[in-house]
Write a protein that holds these residues in place. Structure first.
Motif, PDB file in Angstrom:
ATOM      1  N   THR A  27       0.748  -1.242   0.074  1.00  0.00           N
ATOM      2  CA  THR A  27      -0.058  -0.115   0.169  1.00  0.00           C
ATOM      3  C   THR A  27       0.878   1.094  -0.090  1.00  0.00           C
ATOM      4  OG1 THR A  27      -0.156  -0.248   2.510  1.00  0.00           O
ATOM      5  CG2 THR A  27      -2.145  -1.193   1.022  1.00  0.00           C
ATOM      6  N   TYR A  28       2.128   1.261   0.579  1.00  0.00           N
ATOM      7  CA  TYR A  28       2.793   2.295   0.438  1.00  0.00           C
ATOM      8  C   TYR A  28       3.238   2.699  -0.966  1.00  0.00           C
ATOM      9  CZ  TYR A  28       6.963   5.176   0.381  1.00  0.00           C
ATOM     10  OH  TYR A  28       7.826   6.150   0.245  1.00  0.00           O
ATOM     11  N   CYS A  29       3.718   1.768  -1.815  1.00  0.00           N
ATOM     12  CA  CYS A  29       3.986   2.235  -3.203  1.00  0.00           C
ATOM     13  C   CYS A  29       2.653   2.437  -3.899  1.00  0.00           C
ATOM     14  CB  CYS A  29       4.475   0.816  -3.761  1.00  0.00           C
ATOM     15  SG  CYS A  29       6.223   0.579  -3.404  1.00  0.00           S
ATOM     16  N   GLU A  30       1.726   2.053  -3.526  1.00  0.00           N
ATOM     17  CA  GLU A  30       0.337   2.332  -4.201  1.00  0.00           C
ATOM     18  C   GLU A  30       0.113   4.028  -3.837  1.00  0.00           C
ATOM     19  OE1 GLU A  30      -3.036   0.017  -3.469  1.00  0.00           O
ATOM     20  OE2 GLU A  30      -4.205   0.732  -4.934  1.00  0.00           O
ATOM     21  N   ALA A  31       0.129   4.348  -2.498  1.00  0.00           N
ATOM     22  CA  ALA A  31      -0.047   5.683  -2.232  1.00  0.00           C
ATOM     23  C   ALA A  31       1.065   6.720  -2.646  1.00  0.00           C
ATOM     24  CB  ALA A  31      -0.074   5.680  -0.563  1.00  0.00           C
ATOM     25  N   ALA A  32       2.029   6.204  -2.991  1.00  0.00           N
ATOM     26  CA  ALA A  32       3.479   7.049  -3.360  1.00  0.00           C
ATOM     27  C   ALA A  32       3.271   7.437  -4.737  1.00  0.00           C
ATOM     28  CB  ALA A  32       4.572   6.339  -3.020  1.00  0.00           C
ATOM     29  N   LYS A  33       2.523   6.762  -5.538  1.00  0.00           N
ATOM     30  CA  LYS A  33       2.457   6.889  -7.048  1.00  0.00           C
ATOM     31  C   LYS A  33       2.161   8.438  -7.301  1.00  0.00           C
ATOM     32  CE  LYS A  33      -2.505   5.670  -8.297  1.00  0.00           C
ATOM     33  NZ  LYS A  33      -2.760   5.733  -6.549  1.00  0.00           N
ATOM     34  N   ASP A  34       1.523   9.044  -6.531  1.00  0.00           N
ATOM     35  CA  ASP A  34       1.410  10.525  -6.792  1.00  0.00           C
ATOM     36  C   ASP A  34       2.272  11.540  -6.108  1.00  0.00           C
ATOM     37  OD1 ASP A  34      -0.760  10.088  -8.521  1.00  0.00           O
ATOM     38  OD2 ASP A  34      -2.345   9.827  -6.805  1.00  0.00           O
ATOM     39  N   THR A  35       3.389  10.905  -5.513  1.00  0.00           N
ATOM     40  CA  THR A  35       4.106  11.735  -4.945  1.00  0.00           C
ATOM     41  C   THR A  35       5.359  11.716  -5.808  1.00  0.00           C
ATOM     42  OG1 THR A  35       5.135   9.961  -3.461  1.00  0.00           O
ATOM     43  CG2 THR A  35       3.078  11.470  -2.557  1.00  0.00           C
ATOM     44  N   THR A  36       6.368  12.640  -5.119  1.00  0.00           N
ATOM     45  CA  THR A  36       7.884  12.548  -5.936  1.00  0.00           C
ATOM     46  C   THR A  36       8.729  12.204  -4.918  1.00  0.00           C
ATOM     47  OG1 THR A  36       8.033  15.073  -5.413  1.00  0.00           O
ATOM     48  CG2 THR A  36       7.274  14.091  -7.795  1.00  0.00           C
ATOM     49  N   ASP A  37       8.706  10.736  -4.008  1.00  0.00           N
ATOM     50  CA  ASP A  37       9.654  10.379  -3.563  1.00  0.00           C
ATOM     51  C   ASP A  37      11.115  10.311  -4.113  1.00  0.00           C
ATOM     52  OD1 ASP A  37       7.437  10.141  -1.496  1.00  0.00           O
ATOM     53  OD2 ASP A  37       7.746   8.061  -1.596  1.00  0.00           O
ATOM     54  N   ILE A  38      11.811  10.434  -3.218  1.00  0.00           N
ATOM     55  CA  ILE A  38      13.359  10.095  -3.629  1.00  0.00           C
ATOM     56  C   ILE A  38      13.756   8.887  -3.490  1.00  0.00           C
ATOM     57  CG2 ILE A  38      14.117  12.573  -3.372  1.00  0.00           C
ATOM     58  CD1 ILE A  38      15.359  12.046  -0.889  1.00  0.00           C
ATOM     59  N   ALA A  39      12.954   8.143  -2.629  1.00  0.00           N
ATOM     60  CA  ALA A  39      13.352   6.675  -2.174  1.00  0.00           C
ATOM     61  C   ALA A  39      12.142   5.991  -1.966  1.00  0.00           C
ATOM     62  CB  ALA A  39      14.428   6.572  -0.992  1.00  0.00           C
ATOM     63  N   CYS A  40      12.373   4.639  -2.016  1.00  0.00           N
ATOM     64  CA  CYS A  40      10.999   3.859  -1.741  1.00  0.00           C
ATOM     65  C   CYS A  40      10.968   3.541  -0.182  1.00  0.00           C
ATOM     66  CB  CYS A  40      11.045   2.627  -2.490  1.00  0.00           C
ATOM     67  SG  CYS A  40       9.825   1.331  -2.081  1.00  0.00           S
ATOM     68  N   GLY A  41       9.959   3.476   0.183  1.00  0.00           N
ATOM     69  CA  GLY A  41       9.911   3.300   1.791  1.00  0.00           C
ATOM     70  C   GLY A  41       9.153   1.872   2.262  1.00  0.00           C
ATOM     71  N   CYS A  42       8.842   1.118   1.363  1.00  0.00           N
ATOM     72  CA  CYS A  42       8.093  -0.072   1.617  1.00  0.00           C
ATOM     73  C   CYS A  42       8.612  -0.975   2.607  1.00  0.00           C
ATOM     74  CB  CYS A  42       7.835  -0.724   0.298  1.00  0.00           C
ATOM     75  SG  CYS A  42       9.213  -1.710  -0.185  1.00  0.00           S
ATOM     76  N   GLU A  43       9.878  -0.614   2.785  1.00  0.00           N
ATOM     77  CA  GLU A  43      10.705  -1.539   3.796  1.00  0.00           C
ATOM     78  C   GLU A  43      10.718  -2.977   3.630  1.00  0.00           C
ATOM     79  OE1 GLU A  43       8.941  -0.293   7.586  1.00  0.00           O
ATOM     80  OE2 GLU A  43      10.136   1.506   7.684  1.00  0.00           O
ATOM     81  N   HIS A  44      10.449  -3.389   2.429  1.00  0.00           N
ATOM     82  CA  HIS A  44      10.450  -4.935   2.268  1.00  0.00           C
ATOM     83  C   HIS A  44      11.949  -5.278   2.172  1.00  0.00           C
ATOM     84  CE1 HIS A  44       6.228  -4.871   0.354  1.00  0.00           C
ATOM     85  NE2 HIS A  44       6.287  -5.733   1.385  1.00  0.00           N
ATOM     86  N   ALA A  45      12.193  -6.635   2.615  1.00  0.00           N
ATOM     87  CA  ALA A  45      13.443  -6.836   2.644  1.00  0.00           C
ATOM     88  C   ALA A  45      13.912  -6.996   0.841  1.00  0.00           C
ATOM     89  CB  ALA A  45      13.683  -8.294   3.368  1.00  0.00           C
ATOM     90  N   GLY A  46      15.152  -6.697   0.575  1.00  0.00           N
ATOM     91  CA  GLY A  46      15.596  -6.837  -0.712  1.00  0.00           C
ATOM     92  C   GLY A  46      15.534  -5.655  -1.505  1.00  0.00           C
TER      93      GLY A  46
END
Ligand SMILES: [Zn+2]
Ligand SMILES: [Zn+2]
Length: 51
Positions: A27-46
């Motif tokens: 859900t992090y990535c889905e919510a982040a699609k409209d933002t201009t993040d400089i990094a992914c914060g999903c915190e999944h291993a790998g």
């Protein structure tokens, strides 16, 4: 060619694999699609969290 097994998360900075029924790994990535993040914060291993 193979099918869609390699279903990478649609978040441009995320390196995770999304479930077959979703374009995003979380859900992090889905919510982040409209933002201009400089990094992914999903915190999944790998997840590299960046390009
Ligand atoms: Zn990620
Ligand atoms: Zn993701």
């Amino acid at each position: 060619m193979a099918d869609t097994k390699n279903n990478k998360c649609a978040h441009r900075l995320c390196s995770c694999i999304a479930p077959a029924d979703s374009k995003y790994c979380s859900t992090y990535c889905e919510a982040a699609k409209d933002t201009t993040d400089i990094a992914c914060g999903c915190e999944h291993a790998g997840c590299t969290g960046s390009v």
